[in-house]
Write a protein that holds these residues in place. Structure first.
Motif, PDB file in Angstrom:
ATOM      1  N   UNK A 236       0.818  -1.209   0.000  1.00 18.11           N
ATOM      2  CA  UNK A 236       0.000   0.000   0.000  1.00 18.11           C
ATOM      3  C   UNK A 236       0.855   1.265   0.000  1.00 18.11           C
ATOM      4  N   UNK A 237       2.153   1.123   0.277  1.00 18.70           N
ATOM      5  CA  UNK A 237       3.084   2.264   0.181  1.00 18.70           C
ATOM      6  C   UNK A 237       3.861   2.224  -1.132  1.00 18.70           C
ATOM      7  N   UNK A 238       3.472   1.296  -2.022  1.00 20.66           N
ATOM      8  CA  UNK A 238       4.133   1.135  -3.328  1.00 20.66           C
ATOM      9  C   UNK A 238       5.635   0.928  -3.178  1.00 20.66           C
ATOM     10  N   UNK A 239       5.992   0.016  -2.286  1.00 21.93           N
ATOM     11  CA  UNK A 239       7.393  -0.367  -2.145  1.00 21.93           C
ATOM     12  C   UNK A 239       7.861  -1.037  -3.429  1.00 21.93           C
ATOM     13  N   UNK A 240       9.099  -0.774  -3.814  1.00 17.28           N
ATOM     14  CA  UNK A 240       9.623  -1.277  -5.089  1.00 17.28           C
ATOM     15  C   UNK A 240       9.606  -2.804  -5.157  1.00 17.28           C
ATOM     16  N   UNK A 241       9.482  -3.323  -6.382  1.00 19.00           N
ATOM     17  CA  UNK A 241       9.538  -4.753  -6.596  1.00 19.00           C
ATOM     18  C   UNK A 241       8.175  -5.416  -6.524  1.00 19.00           C
ATOM     19  N   UNK A 242       8.107  -6.583  -5.894  1.00 21.04           N
ATOM     20  CA  UNK A 242       6.872  -7.365  -5.844  1.00 21.04           C
ATOM     21  C   UNK A 242       5.700  -6.583  -5.263  1.00 21.04           C
ATOM     22  N   UNK A 243       5.868  -5.817  -4.163  1.00 19.50           N
ATOM     23  CA  UNK A 243       4.698  -5.102  -3.616  1.00 19.50           C
ATOM     24  C   UNK A 243       4.024  -4.193  -4.641  1.00 19.50           C
TER      25      UNK A 243
END
Length: 424
Positions: A236-243
């Protein structure tokens, strides 16, 4: 591919015959639950399937899911009352949720990295024929035979498809002991809360009123509590990669399918199109989707490139289609082909990225999160945009469609910005 085609055909055909079913079984009051119950069951099964597959591999969950799906077809097809049909649809949701996640993991286990884009391109193509023929076939079956055959007629086809998968599943057990890990515990309650919260929100937006506000708040609270526990950390914080890759699936599905639902409504209501003419616009977009998916499957460009290019094309298609529906009906056809091209490029590449960035013991959980994001994104976008479009009444439908289009354009633009974060 045959299995996915059959699951897709059922999904596309049932929507056409459900009004006939509700009238025949005197169950219009349960009409919405015939869809919501399957949504809830599918979401819960999707989450639970991820943990099961990560522990034991896809060899058992896949045939088990297809067997449960067939059982649901039997219950729904033989239902004497509407509540029995809703129960059958619930069982179908459990089966399809298990099967789809297992199919994704099976692809990861059987095919090498270099071939995965082509395999996912084929899975996208497997949806084209059901999208073109499913609604019409469902209507013809209900009109000339009986609506029950939409459910029962698939059973003789699903069983052979399941048996054909058995040789590939043999020996495809759990990950190696050094790779295996315990699946996250405590996911059942978050899955139930999230699914029920989504169903409540979808139910409320169909009939917006002040008394329904507490229910809407409760539904949103359920989503806010459950989703972070089901998606990859930082999604939900748009962390890089899979998230971010997982969230991108929901954003693109929401923007595209939200627009896809309202194009026929606008064409028939505002421009005098016949249903078949309006359907032709959607057919052209589906063909564009298939062509772009095949292209990306044979290209050696990085998967992140196709996600970013696809997001831009989807946003351009949503904007162009929204404008075309205001100025002239047939301009929506080339506009929406652009959106279809974008989905064909992006969705298969998102699946490949998630699997390539996941350790073997995480492929089930991350595939289930991808399916969950897709289901929630498209369902919530369609429901909320639909509520906005109809909030002004039938006399001011054009204004309502404009307001709904603003929401969908906003979702598409967020997807464009998020697409830059799919790289690890």
């Amino acid at each position: 591919m045959l299995t996915i085609t059959l699951l897709a055909f059922e999904a596309m055909a049932v929507g056409t015959v459900m009004p006939v079913v509700a009238r025949d079984l005197d169950g219009l009051t349960l009409y919405g639950w015939s869809f919501s119950a399957m949504l809830i069951a599918s979401m819960v099964a999707t989450v639970l399937a991820g943990g099961w597959i990560d522990r034991a591999g896809p060899a058992r969950p896949l045939p088990a899911g297809l067997a449960v799906f067939v059982a649901g077809l039997v219950v729904a097809g033989a239902a004497p009352y509407m509540w029995v049909l809703v129960a059958g649809r619930t069982v179908q949701g459990v089966g399809s949720g298990l099967a789809m996640v297992a199919l994704y993991v099976m692809i990861a286990r059987v095919y090498p990295d270099a071939l995965r884009p082509r395999v996912f391109a084929a899975t996208s193509t497997a949806w084209v024929l059901p999208s073109l023929l499913g609604p019409a076939a469902g209507g013809l079956i209900a009109e000339h035979a009986h609506w029950r055959w939409v459910f029962l007629g698939l059973i003789p086809l699903v069983i052979p498809a399941t048996l054909m998968l058995v040789p590939a599943l043999r020996g495809m057990g759990a990950p190696e002991p050094q790779e295996a890990r315990e699946a996250p515990r405590g996911r059942v309650i978050p899955a139930l809360v999230t699914a029920i919260g989504a169903a409540v929100v979808l139910y409320v937006v169909d009939d917006l009123s002040w008394p329904s506000v507490p229910a809407a708040v409760a539904g949103l609270a359920g989503l806010g509590w459950g989703l972070p526990k089901l998606l990859p950390a930082g999604a939900l914080r748009l962390r890089r990669g899979v998230p971010t890759t997982v969230v991108m699936r929901g954003l693109l599905a929401g923007a595209f399918f939200g627009t896809d639902v309202f194009i026929p409504l606008a064409l028939t209501s505002l421009h005098g199109f016949s249903p078949s003419q309006a359907g032709l616009v959607l057919t052209l977009a589906a063909l564009g989707w298939s062509a772009a998916s095949q292209y990306q499957g044979r290209s050696r460009r990085p998967r992140a490139f196709f996600v970013q290019a696809g997001a831009v094309l989807v946003a351009a298609g949503v904007v162009a289609a929204s404008v075309a529906l205001q100025v002239g009906g047939w301009w929506a056809a080339p506009a929406w082909v652009i959106g279809g091209l974008g989905m064909g490029m992006a969705l298969s590449s998102l699946s490949v990225l998630v699997l390539n960035q996941s350790a073997p013991q995480e492929q089930g959980a991350n595939s289930s999160a991808l399916q969950l994001s897709d289901t929630l994104g498209s369902s919530l976008a369609v429901g909320v945009a639909g509520a906005l479009a109809t909030a002004f009444g039938t006399d001011r439908l054009e204004l309502g469609l404009r307001v709904g289009a603003v929401l969908l354009i906003g979702i598409a633009l967020v997807a464009v910005l998020a697409a830059r974060r799919v790289r690890p």
